[in-house]
Design a protein around this motif. Structure first.
Motif, PDB file in Angstrom:
ATOM      1  N   LYS A   1      -3.577  12.340  37.574  1.00 28.98           N
ATOM      2  CA  LYS A   1      -5.008  12.093  37.723  1.00 28.98           C
ATOM      3  C   LYS A   1      -5.314  11.802  39.188  1.00 28.98           C
ATOM      4  O   LYS A   1      -4.436  11.441  39.967  1.00 28.98           O
ATOM      5  N   LYS A   2      -6.568  11.948  39.548  1.00 33.14           N
ATOM      6  CA  LYS A   2      -7.034  11.575  40.886  1.00 33.14           C
ATOM      7  C   LYS A   2      -8.230  10.651  40.758  1.00 33.14           C
ATOM      8  O   LYS A   2      -9.002  10.742  39.786  1.00 33.14           O
ATOM      9  N   ILE A   3      -8.358   9.784  41.714  1.00 27.61           N
ATOM     10  CA  ILE A   3      -9.483   8.849  41.739  1.00 27.61           C
ATOM     11  C   ILE A   3     -10.344   9.174  42.947  1.00 27.61           C
ATOM     12  O   ILE A   3      -9.838   9.382  44.051  1.00 27.61           O
ATOM     13  N   GLY A   4     -11.642   9.261  42.717  1.00 26.63           N
ATOM     14  CA  GLY A   4     -12.587   9.534  43.792  1.00 26.63           C
ATOM     15  C   GLY A   4     -13.594   8.405  43.941  1.00 26.63           C
ATOM     16  O   GLY A   4     -13.657   7.493  43.116  1.00 26.63           O
ATOM     17  N   LEU A   5     -14.380   8.478  44.996  1.00 28.19           N
ATOM     18  CA  LEU A   5     -15.443   7.502  45.257  1.00 28.19           C
ATOM     19  C   LEU A   5     -14.912   6.074  45.308  1.00 28.19           C
ATOM     20  O   LEU A   5     -15.503   5.142  44.762  1.00 28.19           O
ATOM     21  N   THR A   6     -13.777   5.894  45.974  1.00 29.35           N
ATOM     22  CA  THR A   6     -13.207   4.549  46.079  1.00 29.35           C
ATOM     23  C   THR A   6     -13.772   3.765  47.255  1.00 29.35           C
ATOM     24  O   THR A   6     -13.615   2.546  47.319  1.00 29.35           O
ATOM     25  N   SER A   7     -14.412   4.448  48.187  1.00 30.36           N
ATOM     26  CA  SER A   7     -14.985   3.738  49.342  1.00 30.36           C
ATOM     27  C   SER A   7     -16.416   3.317  49.041  1.00 30.36           C
ATOM     28  O   SER A   7     -17.159   4.010  48.345  1.00 30.36           O
ATOM     29  N   ARG A   8     -16.786   2.161  49.574  1.00 33.93           N
ATOM     30  CA  ARG A   8     -18.158   1.667  49.372  1.00 33.93           C
ATOM     31  C   ARG A   8     -19.180   2.638  49.960  1.00 33.93           C
ATOM     32  O   ARG A   8     -20.277   2.808  49.426  1.00 33.93           O
TER      33      ARG A   8
ATOM     34  N   ILE B   1      -0.591   9.880  40.461  1.00 35.74           N
ATOM     35  CA  ILE B   1      -1.947   9.352  40.566  1.00 35.74           C
ATOM     36  C   ILE B   1      -2.340   9.308  42.042  1.00 35.74           C
ATOM     37  O   ILE B   1      -1.710   8.602  42.840  1.00 35.74           O
ATOM     38  N   LEU B   2      -3.343  10.086  42.409  1.00 31.76           N
ATOM     39  CA  LEU B   2      -3.905  10.015  43.763  1.00 31.76           C
ATOM     40  C   LEU B   2      -4.932   8.896  43.776  1.00 31.76           C
ATOM     41  O   LEU B   2      -5.939   8.945  43.066  1.00 31.76           O
ATOM     42  N   SER B   3      -4.681   7.876  44.606  1.00 28.26           N
ATOM     43  CA  SER B   3      -5.419   6.616  44.459  1.00 28.26           C
ATOM     44  C   SER B   3      -6.734   6.540  45.209  1.00 28.26           C
ATOM     45  O   SER B   3      -7.470   5.565  45.065  1.00 28.26           O
ATOM     46  N   GLY B   4      -7.075   7.556  45.996  1.00 30.56           N
ATOM     47  CA  GLY B   4      -8.359   7.544  46.682  1.00 30.56           C
ATOM     48  C   GLY B   4      -8.228   7.662  48.187  1.00 30.56           C
ATOM     49  O   GLY B   4      -7.251   7.190  48.784  1.00 30.56           O
ATOM     50  N   ALA B   5      -9.215   8.288  48.797  1.00 30.99           N
ATOM     51  CA  ALA B   5      -9.170   8.569  50.237  1.00 30.99           C
ATOM     52  C   ALA B   5      -9.190   7.287  51.068  1.00 30.99           C
ATOM     53  O   ALA B   5      -9.902   6.340  50.755  1.00 30.99           O
ATOM     54  N   LEU B   6      -8.414   7.310  52.158  1.00 32.01           N
ATOM     55  CA  LEU B   6      -8.371   6.166  53.068  1.00 32.01           C
ATOM     56  C   LEU B   6      -9.320   6.335  54.241  1.00 32.01           C
ATOM     57  O   LEU B   6      -9.423   5.449  55.087  1.00 32.01           O
TER      58      LEU B   6
ATOM     59  N   ALA C   1      -8.890   0.293  52.434  1.00 34.67           N
ATOM     60  CA  ALA C   1     -10.127   1.078  52.339  1.00 34.67           C
ATOM     61  C   ALA C   1     -10.381   1.552  50.914  1.00 34.67           C
ATOM     62  O   ALA C   1     -11.519   1.889  50.563  1.00 34.67           O
ATOM     63  N   ALA C   2      -9.344   1.575  50.085  1.00 36.47           N
ATOM     64  CA  ALA C   2      -9.488   2.014  48.692  1.00 36.47           C
ATOM     65  C   ALA C   2      -9.591   0.786  47.792  1.00 36.47           C
ATOM     66  O   ALA C   2      -8.597   0.271  47.281  1.00 36.47           O
ATOM     67  N   LEU C   3     -10.802   0.284  47.642  1.00 37.78           N
ATOM     68  CA  LEU C   3     -11.103  -0.882  46.794  1.00 37.78           C
ATOM     69  C   LEU C   3     -10.251  -2.113  47.108  1.00 37.78           C
ATOM     70  O   LEU C   3      -9.953  -2.916  46.238  1.00 37.78           O
TER      71      LEU C   3
END
Length: 261
Positions: A59-66, A228-233, A199-201
């Motif tokens: 799975k991948k997680i997106g929209l992790t940055s505010r 698991i891709l945890s979100g862009a830094l 930067a990722a939550l």
């Protein structure tokens, strides 16, 4: 849930991949489409791909940055599925024929050794269930023309998934403070972005915990062996034919990809 609408929207997005041309946003076709319906469009698409022979690899997680959450008017991330057809070898080439409007992000990837099932998964649980972490590049892409997306559009479009690259060398998550892991991101040998795990939550493991708990709503469990891709830094960077990207993440090593013309 309107099954006919779910199927019609899945067909709409599939036509973009088939024809190689972006399509109108789902939110312009139905301004009332809900986030829940959008996830069911995604699940319909993945169900079809699996029936065609694809294998879910994670799975991948997106929209992790505010910043991205504010841009799309949401207060939580989203997620998508990874398939074996999305894998690009580290420092390999990806033909531009296989993408529409790609952008590249640097992330930390988790490889699970145990299942994670919500609804009460914590970041500590994630670390205990992780075999190792790696540096990764995600090539995000949108079947929606010109990236004119709202939350429901990207959710339905498998969180704008395209391809992904795993690099570096395996590191036990207990051996590294992921929130402090510094990231440098290069395009054509030029430094274009820097970031840090926080930067990722606040911590990439927090993102994975969110995912496990979110998936509980759909009866889905994160499985041992999944990536698991945890979100862009940092912000995604647009790619053009001939561009080469690589990232270096402190303690984890590097990952790279080049887009062939």
């Amino acid at each position: 849930m309107n099954g006919e609408k779910i199927t019609r929207f899945a067909d709409h997005l599939a036509s973009a991949s088939r024809e190689g041309v972006g399509v109108a946003p789902l939110t312009s076709l139905d301004p009332q489409i809900s986030e829940q319906e959008a996830y069911h469009v995604q699940l319909k698409t993945i169900e079809r791909r699996v029936k065609e022979g694809a294998r879910i690899t994670g799975k991948k997680i997106g929209l992790t940055s505010r910043a991205m959450q504010t841009l799309l008017g949401v207060d939580q991330p989203d997620y998508g599925h990874l398939l074996d057809s999305m894998v690009v070898e580290n420092n390999g080439e990806l033909s531009f024929e296989h993408v529409l409007a790609p952008k590249v992000e640097a992330e930390i990837a988790f490889l699970l050794k145990r299942d994670l099932e919500g609804p009460h998964v914590t970041a500590f649980d994630v670390l205990m269930a992780t075999e190792y972490v790696l540096p990764a590049l995600e090539i995000v892409d949108s079947r929606i023309a010109n990236w004119k997306i709202k939350l429901e559009d990207t959710v339905a479009d498998n969180a704008s998934s395209g391809f992904y690259v795993l690099g570096g060398h395996p590191v036990k998550p207990q051996d590294l403070d992921l929130s402090l892991a510094g990231m440098a991101f290069y395009k054509n040998q030029e430094l274009v972005n820097t970031g840090v795990g926080a930067a990722a939550l606040g911590n990439p493991a927090t993102c994975v915990a969110w995912l496990a708990n979110k998936l509980y709503e759909f009866g889905i469990t994160l499985k041992a062996g999944e990536v698991i891709l945890s979100g862009a830094l940092s912000a995604a960077v647009e790619a053009k034919p001939g561009d080469a990207f690589h990232t270096r993440i402190a303690g984890l090593g590097s990952a790279g990809v080049k887009f062939s013309r």
